[in-house]
Design an enzyme around this catalytic site. Structure first.
Site, PDB file in Angstrom:
ATOM      1  N   TYR A   1      -2.427 -10.844  -6.262  1.00 52.83           N
ATOM      2  CA  TYR A   1      -1.901  -9.847  -5.336  1.00 52.83           C
ATOM      3  C   TYR A   1      -1.963 -10.399  -3.919  1.00 52.83           C
ATOM      4  CZ  TYR A   1      -1.522  -5.501  -2.678  1.00 52.83           C
ATOM      5  OH  TYR A   1      -1.142  -4.526  -1.785  1.00 52.83           O
TER       6      TYR A   1
ATOM      7  N   ASP B   1      -4.122  -3.954  10.585  1.00 50.93           N
ATOM      8  CA  ASP B   1      -3.109  -3.595   9.598  1.00 50.93           C
ATOM      9  C   ASP B   1      -2.378  -2.331  10.044  1.00 50.93           C
ATOM     10  OD1 ASP B   1      -1.603  -3.406   7.287  1.00 50.93           O
ATOM     11  OD2 ASP B   1      -3.203  -2.466   6.122  1.00 50.93           O
TER      12      ASP B   1
ATOM     13  N   ASP C   1       2.590  -6.882  -1.056  1.00 53.52           N
ATOM     14  CA  ASP C   1       2.637  -5.666  -0.254  1.00 53.52           C
ATOM     15  C   ASP C   1       3.771  -5.806   0.768  1.00 53.52           C
ATOM     16  OD1 ASP C   1       2.179  -3.574   1.510  1.00 53.52           O
ATOM     17  OD2 ASP C   1       0.080  -4.063   1.880  1.00 53.52           O
TER      18      ASP C   1
ATOM     19  N   ASP D   1       4.674  -3.215   2.821  1.00 54.46           N
ATOM     20  CA  ASP D   1       4.506  -2.134   3.801  1.00 54.46           C
ATOM     21  C   ASP D   1       5.587  -1.062   3.606  1.00 54.46           C
ATOM     22  OD1 ASP D   1       2.242  -3.313   4.793  1.00 54.46           O
ATOM     23  OD2 ASP D   1       3.191  -4.183   6.543  1.00 54.46           O
TER      24      ASP D   1
ATOM     25  N   HIS E   1       5.534  -3.761  -3.484  1.00 51.20           N
ATOM     26  CA  HIS E   1       5.424  -2.305  -3.382  1.00 51.20           C
ATOM     27  C   HIS E   1       5.784  -1.883  -1.975  1.00 51.20           C
ATOM     28  CE1 HIS E   1       1.511  -2.201  -1.265  1.00 51.20           C
ATOM     29  NE2 HIS E   1       1.029  -3.051  -2.154  1.00 51.20           N
TER      30      HIS E   1
ATOM     31  N   GLU F   1       5.910   1.608   0.657  1.00 53.55           N
ATOM     32  CA  GLU F   1       5.211   2.883   0.808  1.00 53.55           C
ATOM     33  C   GLU F   1       6.027   3.911   1.562  1.00 53.55           C
ATOM     34  OE1 GLU F   1       2.223   1.612   4.416  1.00 53.55           O
ATOM     35  OE2 GLU F   1       2.254   0.464   2.545  1.00 53.55           O
TER      36      GLU F   1
ATOM     37  N   CYS G   1      -3.340   1.211   7.662  1.00 56.65           N
ATOM     38  CA  CYS G   1      -4.074   1.028   6.419  1.00 56.65           C
ATOM     39  C   CYS G   1      -4.163   2.349   5.663  1.00 56.65           C
ATOM     40  CB  CYS G   1      -5.468   0.485   6.711  1.00 56.65           C
ATOM     41  SG  CYS G   1      -6.562   0.447   5.273  1.00 56.65           S
TER      42      CYS G   1
ATOM     43  N   ARG H   1       4.790   3.062  -3.591  1.00 53.20           N
ATOM     44  CA  ARG H   1       3.466   3.531  -3.190  1.00 53.20           C
ATOM     45  C   ARG H   1       3.612   4.832  -2.424  1.00 53.20           C
ATOM     46  NH1 ARG H   1      -0.822   0.497   0.959  1.00 53.20           N
ATOM     47  NH2 ARG H   1      -1.177   2.356   2.231  1.00 53.20           N
TER      48      ARG H   1
ATOM     49  N   GLU I   1      -1.861   5.876  -3.745  1.00 50.86           N
ATOM     50  CA  GLU I   1      -2.926   5.378  -2.879  1.00 50.86           C
ATOM     51  C   GLU I   1      -3.988   6.438  -2.627  1.00 50.86           C
ATOM     52  OE1 GLU I   1      -4.763   3.193  -1.947  1.00 50.86           O
ATOM     53  OE2 GLU I   1      -3.949   2.158  -0.185  1.00 50.86           O
TER      54      GLU I   1
ATOM     55  N   ASN J   1      -5.699   0.875  -6.589  1.00 49.42           N
ATOM     56  CA  ASN J   1      -6.209   0.029  -5.510  1.00 49.42           C
ATOM     57  C   ASN J   1      -7.720   0.204  -5.392  1.00 49.42           C
ATOM     58  OD1 ASN J   1      -6.722  -1.389  -3.158  1.00 49.42           O
ATOM     59  ND2 ASN J   1      -5.695   0.073  -1.805  1.00 49.42           N
TER      60      ASN J   1
END
Length: 302
Positions: A48, A62, A89, A91, A116, A118, A126, A161, A191, A213
């Site tokens: 990952y 982040d 990731d 974002d 993924h 989100e 984050c 996500r 998440e 996660n």
């Protein structure tokens, strides 16, 4: 040597096949290509690449400061060095739907098996910080539809996500999850779930693979891989764990150097030269062309 033998299409096919079975895939987060090789050598199911790790590697928080160019480049460097499928990731997709489409294709070209995306607002933060917010359902659905439409390899995994649980109750999070799956998401990343029962409720509500996660110091309890498997989770990631371990060791080493003026007392904590050379496969490079690579490994394996 130079890169792993399976190509990206083969890795994507393998990931799809494994997700259709009964095993749970454990994917530690790689903070560089060398750590990805170590993850593979230890026998894990995948690699990952965390957005938080990529940000931290640049000395940034982040909060959506990295660009798709930076993410694709680093993700490609990591994916190239391992035969394992590498999930990244992405974002919020780095912009609106057209940006999401470009993100998908750049990550495909970089050799990732999937990404993924989100449903947070831009700029994101984050997922385990307070004060985050999510976009409305139509905006979230448009991102997923854009991603699915843009991919050229149908096996490139589009994972949705949702951060809804961080700002609302579980039924709201499940409703958002179902909308994202209906939009075409291949997998779901809920998440900041609080309990195993919450994971089980999401599992019952959707018919696609689920990702959990297990990040340290976050809002989710650190459940074991077996516990997550028991409630139907298909992928579990440990996104920042290796970076935290490495940086913790680095900090202790620097403190020792300041205190003692030497790292002699820390050498037993270090990866040996012999171990490093084995991990980077020096031997294959040495054998590749002895007219060019003339170094002697025998005298350099202390």
């Amino acid at each position: 040597m130079l890169h792993a033998i399976p190509n990206a299409a083969e890795k994507r096919t393998e990931l799809r096949a494994r997700l259709s079975g009964n095993e749970i895939l454990c994917m530690p987060g790689a903070f560089n290509p060398l750590s990805a090789k170590l993850i593979e050598e230890k026998g894990f199911g995948g690699v990952y690449v965390s957005g938080a790790v990529l940000s931290a590697d640049l000395g940034l928080p982040d909060i959506g400061l990295t660009s798709i160019t930076e993410v694709a480049q680093r993700g490609g460097q990591i994916a190239r060095m391992t035969a394992l499928p590498t999930l990244i990731d992405a974002d919020t997709g780095f912009g609106e739907p057209m940006n999401v489409a470009r993100t998908v294709q750049l990550l495909e070209d970089a050799g990732l098996v999937g990404m993924h995306i989100e449903d947070q607002v831009n700029p994101k933060r984050c997922g385990h910080l307070d004060g985050k917010d999510v976009v409305d359902e139509m905006t979230a659905v448009r991102r997923i539809k854009a991603a699915v439409h843009a991919r050229r390899d149908p096996n490139f995994l589009i994972t949705a996500r949702t951060d809804m649980r961080g700002v609302a109750d579980l039924p709201s999070a499940i409703a958002r999850a179902q909308a994202l799956v209906d939009a075409g998401a291949d997998a779901l990343f809920p998440e900041a779930m609080r309990t195993l029962d919450e994971f089980a409720a999401v599992r019952a509500a959707v018919d696609v693979p689920i990702l959990a996660n297990m990040t340290e110091f976050g809002k989710s309890e650190l459940f074991s891989v077996q516990q997550l498997d028991d409630v139907g989770v298909n992928i579990v990631i440990f996104p920042v764990s290796l970076l935290r371990l490495a940086m913790g060791a680095a900090e202790r080493g620097l403190d020792t150097l300041l205190a003692e003026g030497s790292l002699k007392s820390r050498t037993t904590d270090m990866q040996t030269r012999k171990r490093l050379y084995k991990l980077v496969d020096y031997q294959s490079y040495s054998m590749f062309d002895d007219q060019v690579y003339t170094f002697d490994l025998g005298s350099n394996l202390d």
